[in-house]
Design an enzyme around this catalytic site. Structure first.
Site, PDB file in Angstrom:
ATOM      1  N   CYS A 148      54.771   6.924 -60.691  1.00 22.50           N
ATOM      2  CA  CYS A 148      55.803   8.369 -59.850  1.00 22.50           C
ATOM      3  C   CYS A 148      56.841   7.488 -59.856  1.00 22.50           C
ATOM      4  O   CYS A 148      57.427   8.111 -59.686  1.00 22.50           O
ATOM      5  CB  CYS A 148      54.388   8.400 -59.478  1.00 22.50           C
ATOM      6  SG  CYS A 148      52.893   9.371 -59.700  1.00 22.50           S
ATOM      7  N   HIS A 206      48.489  11.839 -60.428  1.00 22.04           N
ATOM      8  CA  HIS A 206      49.022  11.320 -58.784  1.00 22.04           C
ATOM      9  C   HIS A 206      49.460  12.394 -58.091  1.00 22.04           C
ATOM     10  O   HIS A 206      50.429  13.372 -58.830  1.00 22.04           O
ATOM     11  CB  HIS A 206      49.462  10.797 -59.165  1.00 22.04           C
ATOM     12  CG  HIS A 206      48.756   9.148 -59.424  1.00 22.04           C
ATOM     13  ND1 HIS A 206      49.545   7.662 -59.374  1.00 22.04           N
ATOM     14  CD2 HIS A 206      48.108   9.071 -60.349  1.00 22.04           C
ATOM     15  CE1 HIS A 206      48.477   6.253 -60.036  1.00 22.04           C
ATOM     16  NE2 HIS A 206      47.614   7.535 -60.145  1.00 22.04           N
ATOM     17  N   GLU A 264      52.213  13.217 -56.403  1.00 22.58           N
ATOM     18  CA  GLU A 264      53.842  12.766 -56.062  1.00 22.58           C
ATOM     19  C   GLU A 264      54.077  13.694 -57.968  1.00 22.58           C
ATOM     20  O   GLU A 264      54.796  13.765 -57.901  1.00 22.58           O
ATOM     21  CB  GLU A 264      54.190  11.712 -55.672  1.00 22.58           C
ATOM     22  CG  GLU A 264      54.097  10.578 -56.405  1.00 22.58           C
ATOM     23  CD  GLU A 264      52.198   9.732 -56.101  1.00 22.58           C
ATOM     24  OE1 GLU A 264      51.261  10.295 -55.905  1.00 22.58           O
ATOM     25  OE2 GLU A 264      52.940   8.601 -55.351  1.00 22.58           O
ATOM     26  N   CYS A 300      54.063   4.296 -56.655  1.00 19.47           N
ATOM     27  CA  CYS A 300      52.990   3.286 -58.122  1.00 19.47           C
ATOM     28  C   CYS A 300      53.886   3.769 -59.416  1.00 19.47           C
ATOM     29  O   CYS A 300      55.468   4.530 -58.808  1.00 19.47           O
ATOM     30  CB  CYS A 300      51.540   3.850 -58.699  1.00 19.47           C
ATOM     31  SG  CYS A 300      51.783   5.281 -59.543  1.00 19.47           S
TER      32      CYS A 300
END
Length: 153
Positions: free
Chosen positions: A83, A50, A52, A80
């Site tokens: 993260c 992801h 981040e 999420c």
């Protein structure tokens, strides 16, 4: 603040151009961009890559540290659980995000891992920054992939 979110939005646009879900992230220390990333889950065939997560990893490497307490993470979508956990573990000082994620967001929507009172680090959070622009990128991306029969009328 606008510089960080503008850079995150640019990363999200790059993700969309590469057929990745358009989420972008930027780590800044003061007025300096330390690291930038966008989702790479498709390109790298790994659901954990992801924006981040990658931005945090790159910032830690660039700063040769294991903590980002003096940094701000800008991301176009509410992080999420994965993260949010990375944000806490890296001890990010401040999180600024755009659109809320009512289905998986762990920074206020579904849960609030980054400010959980039992954890040893709590993140300063500012939400809804450029939320419309961030949400529009996601909406356009998924609308373009939806069959015509499922398009909203």
């Amino acid at each position: 603040m606008l510089k960080g979110m503008a850079a995150a939005l640019e990363q999200a646009r790059r993700a969309a151009a590469q057929d990745e879900v358009p989420i972008g992230a930027v780590v800044m220390r003061g007025d300096e961009i330390v690291a930038e990333a966008h989702n790479e889950t498709v390109a790298r065939q790994n659901p954990t890559y992801h924006a981040e997560f990658l931005a945090i990893e790159r910032a830690l490497e660039a700063l040769e540290t294991d903590r980002l307490t003096d940094c701000t993470l800008y991301v176009t979508l509410e992080p999420c659980a994965q993260c949010a956990g990375a944000i806490v573990l890296a001890k990010v000082g401040k999180l600024v995000f755009g659109a809320y994620d009512e289905k998986a967001g762990m920074c206020g929507s579904v849960g609030d891992l980054v400010r959980h009172p039992r954890l040893n680090h709590r993140v300063d959070v500012r939400s809804g920054v450029e939320a419309e622009a961030c949400a529009e990128l996601l909406k356009d991306f998924f609308s373009a992939r939806r069959p015509a029969s499922q398009q909203p009328r």
